[in-house]
Design an enzyme around this catalytic site. Structure first.
Site, PDB file in Angstrom:
ATOM      1  N   ASN A  46      10.355   4.012   2.302  1.00  0.00           N
ATOM      2  CA  ASN A  46      10.339   3.484   3.657  1.00  0.00           C
ATOM      3  C   ASN A  46      11.597   2.656   3.894  1.00  0.00           C
ATOM      4  O   ASN A  46      12.242   2.186   2.957  1.00  0.00           O
ATOM      5  CB  ASN A  46       9.120   2.578   3.832  1.00  0.00           C
ATOM      6  CG  ASN A  46       7.813   3.319   3.764  1.00  0.00           C
ATOM      7  OD1 ASN A  46       7.445   4.026   4.695  1.00  0.00           O
ATOM      8  ND2 ASN A  46       7.085   3.164   2.663  1.00  0.00           N
ATOM      9  N   HIS A  97       7.451   4.293  12.173  1.00  0.00           N
ATOM     10  CA  HIS A  97       7.383   4.216  10.714  1.00  0.00           C
ATOM     11  C   HIS A  97       8.392   5.217  10.157  1.00  0.00           C
ATOM     12  O   HIS A  97       8.106   6.405  10.063  1.00  0.00           O
ATOM     13  CB  HIS A  97       5.950   4.568  10.295  1.00  0.00           C
ATOM     14  CG  HIS A  97       5.677   4.467   8.831  1.00  0.00           C
ATOM     15  ND1 HIS A  97       4.631   3.727   8.329  1.00  0.00           N
ATOM     16  CD2 HIS A  97       6.273   5.039   7.756  1.00  0.00           C
ATOM     17  CE1 HIS A  97       4.608   3.840   7.008  1.00  0.00           C
ATOM     18  NE2 HIS A  97       5.595   4.640   6.640  1.00  0.00           N
ATOM     19  N   HIS A 120      11.123   6.678   7.289  1.00  0.00           N
ATOM     20  CA  HIS A 120      11.631   6.745   5.918  1.00  0.00           C
ATOM     21  C   HIS A 120      13.149   6.929   5.998  1.00  0.00           C
ATOM     22  O   HIS A 120      13.662   7.468   6.969  1.00  0.00           O
ATOM     23  CB  HIS A 120      10.973   7.903   5.163  1.00  0.00           C
ATOM     24  CG  HIS A 120       9.555   7.631   4.788  1.00  0.00           C
ATOM     25  ND1 HIS A 120       9.091   7.703   3.501  1.00  0.00           N
ATOM     26  CD2 HIS A 120       8.484   7.252   5.542  1.00  0.00           C
ATOM     27  CE1 HIS A 120       7.805   7.394   3.469  1.00  0.00           C
ATOM     28  NE2 HIS A 120       7.412   7.121   4.702  1.00  0.00           N
ATOM     29  N   ARG A 132       0.829  -1.210   0.000  1.00  0.00           N
ATOM     30  CA  ARG A 132       0.000   0.000   0.000  1.00  0.00           C
ATOM     31  C   ARG A 132       0.859   1.253   0.000  1.00  0.00           C
ATOM     32  O   ARG A 132       0.992   1.948  -0.998  1.00  0.00           O
ATOM     33  CB  ARG A 132      -0.963  -0.011   1.195  1.00  0.00           C
ATOM     34  CG  ARG A 132      -2.119   0.998   1.096  1.00  0.00           C
ATOM     35  CD  ARG A 132      -1.754   2.431   1.389  1.00  0.00           C
ATOM     36  NE  ARG A 132      -1.200   2.628   2.727  1.00  0.00           N
ATOM     37  CZ  ARG A 132      -0.739   3.803   3.160  1.00  0.00           C
ATOM     38  NH1 ARG A 132      -0.740   4.873   2.363  1.00  0.00           N
ATOM     39  NH2 ARG A 132      -0.218   3.910   4.375  1.00  0.00           N
ATOM     40  N   ASP A 133       1.494   1.548   1.088  1.00  0.00           N
ATOM     41  CA  ASP A 133       2.271   2.782   1.210  1.00  0.00           C
ATOM     42  C   ASP A 133       3.433   2.812   0.229  1.00  0.00           C
ATOM     43  O   ASP A 133       3.831   3.877  -0.240  1.00  0.00           O
ATOM     44  CB  ASP A 133       2.787   2.914   2.647  1.00  0.00           C
ATOM     45  CG  ASP A 133       3.410   4.262   2.934  1.00  0.00           C
ATOM     46  OD1 ASP A 133       2.890   5.279   2.432  1.00  0.00           O
ATOM     47  OD2 ASP A 133       4.424   4.316   3.655  1.00  0.00           O
ATOM     48  N   CYS A 170       6.612   9.775  -0.418  1.00  0.00           N
ATOM     49  CA  CYS A 170       5.379  10.480  -0.100  1.00  0.00           C
ATOM     50  C   CYS A 170       5.100  11.482  -1.200  1.00  0.00           C
ATOM     51  O   CYS A 170       5.928  12.362  -1.454  1.00  0.00           O
ATOM     52  CB  CYS A 170       5.463  11.194   1.247  1.00  0.00           C
ATOM     53  SG  CYS A 170       3.938  12.082   1.653  1.00  0.00           S
TER      54      CYS A 170
END
Length: 288
Positions: free
Chosen positions: A249, A207, A209, A15-16, A240
Site C-alpha cells: 500500500n 486505497h 497500491h 491488517r491489510d 495482495c
C-alpha cells in the site's frame, strides 16, 4: 478543481499490511503498533480481521489484539469480516467499526472469496442488518477498480454500479481499491467521474497500491475530485496474496507528507508516525 481543506487517513497497516507478510507477528507487536498509530493521531485503524486463520494465518488471534490494545475514545478500531459469523466475533471483540470486501472483477472475487460478486452481496445482507441493530458502522471495500490480474482493465461503470449497491445496502463509506497498483491518474479520474454519478463523493475513500509508483499522483487526483478519505499503510506494508507482483500500500508517511505539501489538514503527528514506521520495520527485519 479546488482541493479539500482537510482529509482523514484510514490506517490499514495492522491488517491489510501485516496479513501479506510471510509470517505471523505476535500479539505484542500488533497491539504496540496500533497503540503507536493511535497516539500519532490516526482516528481510524484496521486492527485485525475475523477471516478464518486457515486462509489468512497472519490474522489469527485478532480477538486478542482487540482485547490488548489501549483503547482511545477518539479512535475507531476496525475489523474486516467476511460473513455474519465473523461479524459476531468482531462484536464480541468490541470492534467499533467493521469492513466488508468484494471486487469489481468477477474473476478476482472468485479467487479471493471463492464466490461470485452476487454471492458476496448476499453474504453481506445479514451483516448489514445486524450491524444496524447494534449500531456498528460498516465500510465497504471494492477491489480491482482499475485493473485485475485475471481480467485486465475494469470498466468504470462496473465499479460505480457495485459501489452504489453497497451504499444502498447500508455501507456508510466505500473504499475504492487499486489492488494491483495499475491505475494512472487519468484512469482514476474516469473511475471517480463514473462513481460520483451514483455515490456522493463524501461517501468515498481511495486505497492505492504503489506497484508502479503512481499512488501519490492518484491520490492527488482523488483529492481534486473532492475525496477526503485516504487508506494507507505504515511503512508501505502490504500487497495482495491473490495478485502476484502487487507491491505494498502507499505509505502513510508519504501520504502525510503530500497532505502537508498541499496544506491539507489531517491531525496526525508525523514525528510519532515515523516512530511507528521505525518500530514495525525493525520488527520486520527481525523476521527476515
Amino acid at each position: 478543481m479546488t482541493l479539500p481543506s482537510a482529509a482523514r487517513i484510514v490506517e490499514v497497516g495492522p491488517r491489510d499490511g501485516l496479513q501479506n507478510e510471510k509470517r505471523y507477528f505476535d500479539i505484542g507487536v500488533r497491539t504496540q503498533l496500533i497503540n503507536m498509530l493511535a497516539d500519532a493521531g490516526i482516528s481510524h485503524i484496521e486492527a485485525g480481521s475475523f477471516v478464518s486463520p486457515k486462509w489468512v494465518p497472519q490474522m489469527a488471534n485478532s480477538d486478542q489484539v482487540f482485547t490488548g490494545i489501549e483503547r482511545r475514545s477518539d479512535t475507531f478500531y476496525i475489523a474486516l469480516v467476511p460473513n455474519l459469523q465473523g461479524f459476531e466475533l468482531a462484536v464480541q471483540a468490541r470492534a467499533n467499526e467493521v469492513a466488508i470486501f468484494t471486487s469489481a472483477s468477477e474473476a478476482f472475487a472468485q479467487k479471493n472469496t471463492n464466490c461470485s460478486i452476487a454471492e458476496n452481496l448476499a453474504r453481506f445482507s445479514p451483516i448489514l442488518t445486524r450491524a444496524k441493530q447494534v449500531s456498528i458502522p460498516v465500510r465497504g471495500y471494492v477491489s480491482c477498480i482499475a485493473g485485475c490480474p485475471y481480467e485486465g482493465d475494469i470498466e468504470p461503470e462496473a465499479v460505480a454500479n457495485l459501489a452504489a449497491k453497497l451504499i444502498a445496502m447500508g455501507c456508510y463509506e466505500i473504499s475504492l481499491g487499486d489492488t494491483i497498483g495499475s491505475a494512472r491518474p487519468e484512469q482514476t479520474a474516469q473511475i471517480l467521474k463514473a462513481v460520483i454519478q451514483q455515490v456522493p463523493v463524501e461517501k468515498l475513500a481511495v486505497h492505492f497500491h504503489d506497484t508502479n509508483g503512481r499512488a501519490l499522483d492518484n491520490i492527488r487526483t482523488a483529492l481534486e475530485f473532492g475525496v477526503t478519505v485516504i487508506d494507507s499503510a505504515i511503512a508501505g506494508l502490504g500487497g495482495c496474496p491473490y495478485a502476484e507482483g502487487a507491491s505494498g500500500n502507499v505509505a502513510s508517511e508519504s501520504v502525510i507528507a503530500l497532505l502537508n505539501e498541499l496544506n491539507i489538514e489531517h491531525g496526525i503527528d508525523l514525528t510519532k508516525l515515523l516512530k511507528a514506521s521505525d518500530f514495525i520495520q525493525a520488527a520486520l527485519s527481525k523476521t527476515q
